[in-house]
Design a protein around this motif. Sequence first.
Motif, PDB file in Angstrom:
ATOM      1  N   CYS A 183       6.575  41.127  28.343  1.00 47.00           N
ATOM      2  CA  CYS A 183       6.991  41.028  26.942  1.00 47.00           C
ATOM      3  C   CYS A 183       7.435  39.607  26.617  1.00 47.00           C
ATOM      4  O   CYS A 183       8.387  39.098  27.198  1.00 47.00           O
ATOM      5  N   LEU A 184       6.758  38.973  25.684  1.00 45.14           N
ATOM      6  CA  LEU A 184       7.142  37.648  25.195  1.00 45.14           C
ATOM      7  C   LEU A 184       7.950  37.753  23.908  1.00 45.14           C
ATOM      8  O   LEU A 184       8.816  36.929  23.643  1.00 45.14           O
ATOM      9  N   GLN A 185       7.650  38.769  23.106  1.00 48.84           N
ATOM     10  CA  GLN A 185       8.347  38.978  21.837  1.00 48.84           C
ATOM     11  C   GLN A 185       8.186  40.438  21.450  1.00 48.84           C
ATOM     12  O   GLN A 185       7.096  41.009  21.564  1.00 48.84           O
ATOM     13  N   TYR A 186       9.265  41.038  20.993  1.00 50.92           N
ATOM     14  CA  TYR A 186       9.233  42.417  20.512  1.00 50.92           C
ATOM     15  C   TYR A 186      10.348  42.521  19.488  1.00 50.92           C
ATOM     16  O   TYR A 186      11.484  42.848  19.803  1.00 50.92           O
ATOM     17  N   ASP A 187      10.029  42.179  18.258  1.00 52.86           N
ATOM     18  CA  ASP A 187      11.018  42.119  17.190  1.00 52.86           C
ATOM     19  C   ASP A 187      10.778  43.253  16.202  1.00 52.86           C
ATOM     20  O   ASP A 187       9.635  43.541  15.835  1.00 52.86           O
ATOM     21  N   LEU A 188      11.860  43.862  15.771  1.00 55.52           N
ATOM     22  CA  LEU A 188      11.800  44.955  14.807  1.00 55.52           C
ATOM     23  C   LEU A 188      12.381  44.488  13.488  1.00 55.52           C
ATOM     24  O   LEU A 188      13.449  43.875  13.450  1.00 55.52           O
ATOM     25  N   HIS A 189      11.669  44.800  12.406  1.00 51.91           N
ATOM     26  CA  HIS A 189      12.124  44.455  11.057  1.00 51.91           C
ATOM     27  C   HIS A 189      12.051  45.696  10.175  1.00 51.91           C
ATOM     28  O   HIS A 189      11.162  46.526  10.348  1.00 51.91           O
ATOM     29  N   GLU A 190      12.960  45.772   9.226  1.00 48.76           N
ATOM     30  CA  GLU A 190      12.862  46.792   8.185  1.00 48.76           C
ATOM     31  C   GLU A 190      12.240  46.125   6.975  1.00 48.76           C
ATOM     32  O   GLU A 190      12.659  45.030   6.577  1.00 48.76           O
ATOM     33  N   SER A 191      11.257  46.779   6.413  1.00 55.83           N
ATOM     34  CA  SER A 191      10.501  46.215   5.305  1.00 55.83           C
ATOM     35  C   SER A 191      10.634  47.123   4.086  1.00 55.83           C
ATOM     36  O   SER A 191      10.685  48.343   4.219  1.00 55.83           O
ATOM     37  N   ARG A 192      10.679  46.508   2.939  1.00 53.00           N
ATOM     38  CA  ARG A 192      10.637  47.238   1.671  1.00 53.00           C
ATOM     39  C   ARG A 192       9.433  46.755   0.888  1.00 53.00           C
ATOM     40  O   ARG A 192       9.255  45.552   0.701  1.00 53.00           O
ATOM     41  N   ALA A 193       8.626  47.674   0.455  1.00 56.39           N
ATOM     42  CA  ALA A 193       7.481  47.303  -0.374  1.00 56.39           C
ATOM     43  C   ALA A 193       8.001  46.652  -1.652  1.00 56.39           C
ATOM     44  O   ALA A 193       8.980  47.105  -2.243  1.00 56.39           O
ATOM     45  N   VAL A 194       7.378  45.567  -2.041  1.00 56.82           N
ATOM     46  CA  VAL A 194       7.746  44.849  -3.261  1.00 56.82           C
ATOM     47  C   VAL A 194       6.515  44.847  -4.170  1.00 56.82           C
ATOM     48  O   VAL A 194       5.551  44.139  -3.899  1.00 56.82           O
ATOM     49  N   ALA A 253      13.158  53.576  16.460  1.00 56.01           N
ATOM     50  CA  ALA A 253      12.557  52.244  16.580  1.00 56.01           C
ATOM     51  C   ALA A 253      13.556  51.260  17.188  1.00 56.01           C
ATOM     52  O   ALA A 253      13.195  50.473  18.081  1.00 56.01           O
ATOM     53  N   LYS A 254      14.786  51.308  16.743  1.00 51.43           N
ATOM     54  CA  LYS A 254      15.812  50.409  17.298  1.00 51.43           C
ATOM     55  C   LYS A 254      16.010  50.665  18.791  1.00 51.43           C
ATOM     56  O   LYS A 254      16.231  49.726  19.561  1.00 51.43           O
ATOM     57  N   ASN A 255      15.898  51.914  19.203  1.00 55.90           N
ATOM     58  CA  ASN A 255      16.081  52.256  20.610  1.00 55.90           C
ATOM     59  C   ASN A 255      14.938  51.761  21.503  1.00 55.90           C
ATOM     60  O   ASN A 255      15.074  51.747  22.723  1.00 55.90           O
ATOM     61  N   MET A 256      13.853  51.354  20.912  1.00 54.86           N
ATOM     62  CA  MET A 256      12.714  50.823  21.689  1.00 54.86           C
ATOM     63  C   MET A 256      12.908  49.360  22.070  1.00 54.86           C
ATOM     64  O   MET A 256      12.315  48.874  23.038  1.00 54.86           O
ATOM     65  N   VAL A 257      13.723  48.633  21.351  1.00 54.41           N
ATOM     66  CA  VAL A 257      13.797  47.179  21.500  1.00 54.41           C
ATOM     67  C   VAL A 257      14.348  46.756  22.863  1.00 54.41           C
ATOM     68  O   VAL A 257      13.706  45.971  23.580  1.00 54.41           O
ATOM     69  N   LYS A 258      15.498  47.249  23.239  1.00 55.16           N
ATOM     70  CA  LYS A 258      16.136  46.779  24.477  1.00 55.16           C
ATOM     71  C   LYS A 258      15.289  47.051  25.719  1.00 55.16           C
ATOM     72  O   LYS A 258      15.054  46.128  26.514  1.00 55.16           O
ATOM     73  N   PRO A 259      14.802  48.273  25.941  1.00 53.50           N
ATOM     74  CA  PRO A 259      14.006  48.475  27.151  1.00 53.50           C
ATOM     75  C   PRO A 259      12.707  47.668  27.149  1.00 53.50           C
ATOM     76  O   PRO A 259      12.261  47.185  28.192  1.00 53.50           O
ATOM     77  N   THR A 260      12.124  47.487  25.980  1.00 51.20           N
ATOM     78  CA  THR A 260      10.883  46.723  25.904  1.00 51.20           C
ATOM     79  C   THR A 260      11.125  45.263  26.239  1.00 51.20           C
ATOM     80  O   THR A 260      10.324  44.638  26.933  1.00 51.20           O
ATOM     81  N   HIS A 261      12.242  44.707  25.787  1.00 51.94           N
ATOM     82  CA  HIS A 261      12.567  43.315  26.124  1.00 51.94           C
ATOM     83  C   HIS A 261      12.675  43.112  27.631  1.00 51.94           C
ATOM     84  O   HIS A 261      12.468  42.005  28.125  1.00 51.94           O
ATOM     85  N   GLY A 262      12.983  44.170  28.365  1.00 52.22           N
ATOM     86  CA  GLY A 262      13.103  44.081  29.816  1.00 52.22           C
ATOM     87  C   GLY A 262      11.783  44.119  30.558  1.00 52.22           C
ATOM     88  O   GLY A 262      11.749  43.902  31.774  1.00 52.22           O
ATOM     89  N   GLU A 263      10.694  44.380  29.859  1.00 56.52           N
ATOM     90  CA  GLU A 263       9.391  44.438  30.515  1.00 56.52           C
ATOM     91  C   GLU A 263       8.908  43.027  30.851  1.00 56.52           C
ATOM     92  O   GLU A 263       9.045  42.103  30.050  1.00 56.52           O
ATOM     93  N   ALA A 264       8.332  42.880  32.036  1.00 59.35           N
ATOM     94  CA  ALA A 264       7.931  41.563  32.546  1.00 59.35           C
ATOM     95  C   ALA A 264       6.951  40.844  31.619  1.00 59.35           C
ATOM     96  O   ALA A 264       7.035  39.636  31.452  1.00 59.35           O
TER      97      ALA A 264
END
Length: 106
Positions: free
Chosen positions: A37-48, A24-35
Amino acid sequence: MSEVKIVATLTPFPEHVDAVRTAAKNMVKPTHGEAGCLQYDLHESRAVPDVRELEKEGRVSFVFIERWKTAEDLKQHVAMPYHDEFLAILDGKLESLNVQRLTPLS
Protein backbone atom coordinates in the motif's frame (compact mmCIF):
# COMPACT_ATOMS: atom_id res chain seq x y z
CA MET A 1 6.00 -4.01 -12.36
CA SER A 2 4.28 -0.65 -12.41
CA GLU A 3 2.25 1.13 -9.79
CA VAL A 4 -1.54 0.69 -9.82
CA LYS A 5 -3.87 3.63 -9.10
CA ILE A 6 -7.51 3.09 -8.19
CA VAL A 7 -10.43 5.36 -7.41
CA ALA A 8 -13.37 3.58 -5.82
CA THR A 9 -16.63 5.45 -5.22
CA LEU A 10 -19.32 4.03 -2.97
CA THR A 11 -22.72 5.72 -3.03
CA PRO A 12 -24.95 4.41 -0.25
CA PHE A 13 -28.70 4.56 -0.07
CA PRO A 14 -29.57 7.53 2.19
CA GLU A 15 -30.66 5.33 5.09
CA HIS A 16 -27.28 3.53 5.10
CA VAL A 17 -24.88 6.50 4.97
CA ASP A 18 -23.73 6.12 8.59
CA ALA A 19 -23.17 2.36 8.35
CA VAL A 20 -21.18 2.69 5.12
CA ARG A 21 -19.16 5.59 6.55
CA THR A 22 -18.20 3.52 9.59
CA ALA A 23 -17.33 0.45 7.53
CA ALA A 24 -15.23 2.50 5.10
CA LYS A 25 -13.35 4.24 7.91
CA ASN A 26 -12.59 0.86 9.46
CA MET A 27 -10.82 -0.22 6.26
CA VAL A 28 -8.17 2.51 6.38
CA LYS A 29 -5.92 1.46 9.26
CA PRO A 30 -5.47 -2.23 8.36
CA THR A 31 -4.97 -1.37 4.70
CA HIS A 32 -2.24 1.14 5.54
CA GLY A 33 -0.41 -1.76 7.19
CA GLU A 34 -0.24 -3.78 3.98
CA ALA A 35 3.25 -3.99 2.47
CA GLY A 36 2.19 -2.93 -1.03
CA CYS A 37 0.00 0.00 0.00
CA LEU A 38 1.43 3.35 -1.10
CA GLN A 39 -1.76 5.36 -0.54
CA TYR A 40 -5.23 4.52 0.74
CA ASP A 41 -7.16 7.69 1.47
CA LEU A 42 -10.86 7.93 2.24
CA HIS A 43 -12.92 11.02 1.44
CA GLU A 44 -16.56 11.90 1.92
CA SER A 45 -18.01 13.47 -1.18
CA ARG A 46 -21.16 15.49 -1.77
CA ALA A 47 -22.56 15.80 -5.24
CA VAL A 48 -22.57 19.44 -6.32
CA PRO A 49 -25.12 20.09 -9.07
CA ASP A 50 -23.48 23.43 -9.94
CA VAL A 51 -19.91 24.31 -8.90
CA ARG A 52 -20.97 27.99 -8.74
CA GLU A 53 -23.32 27.12 -5.87
CA LEU A 54 -21.29 24.91 -3.54
CA GLU A 55 -23.80 25.29 -0.72
CA LYS A 56 -26.29 23.18 -2.69
CA GLU A 57 -25.07 19.71 -1.84
CA GLY A 58 -26.53 16.48 -3.11
CA ARG A 59 -25.99 12.79 -2.40
CA VAL A 60 -23.23 11.51 -0.14
CA SER A 61 -20.58 9.20 -1.55
CA PHE A 62 -17.35 7.82 -0.14
CA VAL A 63 -14.26 7.88 -2.31
CA PHE A 64 -11.13 5.80 -1.82
CA ILE A 65 -8.00 7.01 -3.59
CA GLU A 66 -5.56 4.12 -3.73
CA ARG A 67 -2.02 3.54 -4.95
CA TRP A 68 -0.44 0.10 -4.91
CA LYS A 69 3.15 -0.91 -5.70
CA THR A 70 1.95 -3.65 -8.08
CA ALA A 71 -1.20 -5.30 -9.37
CA GLU A 72 -0.28 -8.31 -7.23
CA ASP A 73 -0.34 -6.09 -4.13
CA LEU A 74 -3.85 -4.95 -5.05
CA LYS A 75 -4.91 -8.58 -5.55
CA GLN A 76 -3.56 -9.42 -2.10
CA HIS A 77 -5.52 -6.50 -0.64
CA VAL A 78 -8.84 -7.69 -2.02
CA ALA A 79 -8.07 -11.20 -0.72
CA MET A 80 -7.73 -9.98 2.89
CA PRO A 81 -10.41 -11.28 5.29
CA TYR A 82 -11.27 -7.72 6.38
CA HIS A 83 -11.92 -6.80 2.73
CA ASP A 84 -14.43 -9.66 2.49
CA GLU A 85 -16.03 -8.49 5.75
CA PHE A 86 -16.24 -4.96 4.34
CA LEU A 87 -18.02 -6.18 1.21
CA ALA A 88 -20.44 -8.20 3.35
CA ILE A 89 -21.31 -5.10 5.37
CA LEU A 90 -21.91 -3.13 2.15
CA ASP A 91 -24.25 -5.77 0.72
CA GLY A 92 -27.64 -4.18 0.03
CA LYS A 93 -26.55 -0.77 1.31
CA LEU A 94 -25.16 0.75 -1.90
CA GLU A 95 -26.91 2.46 -4.74
CA SER A 96 -23.69 2.14 -6.71
CA LEU A 97 -20.08 1.01 -6.49
CA ASN A 98 -17.72 2.35 -9.15
CA VAL A 99 -14.10 1.21 -9.27
CA GLN A 100 -11.77 2.81 -11.80
CA ARG A 101 -8.16 2.03 -12.64
CA LEU A 102 -6.29 5.18 -13.62
CA THR A 103 -3.66 5.32 -16.34
CA PRO A 104 -1.49 8.43 -16.63
CA LEU A 105 -1.57 10.17 -20.00
CA SER A 106 1.83 11.74 -19.73
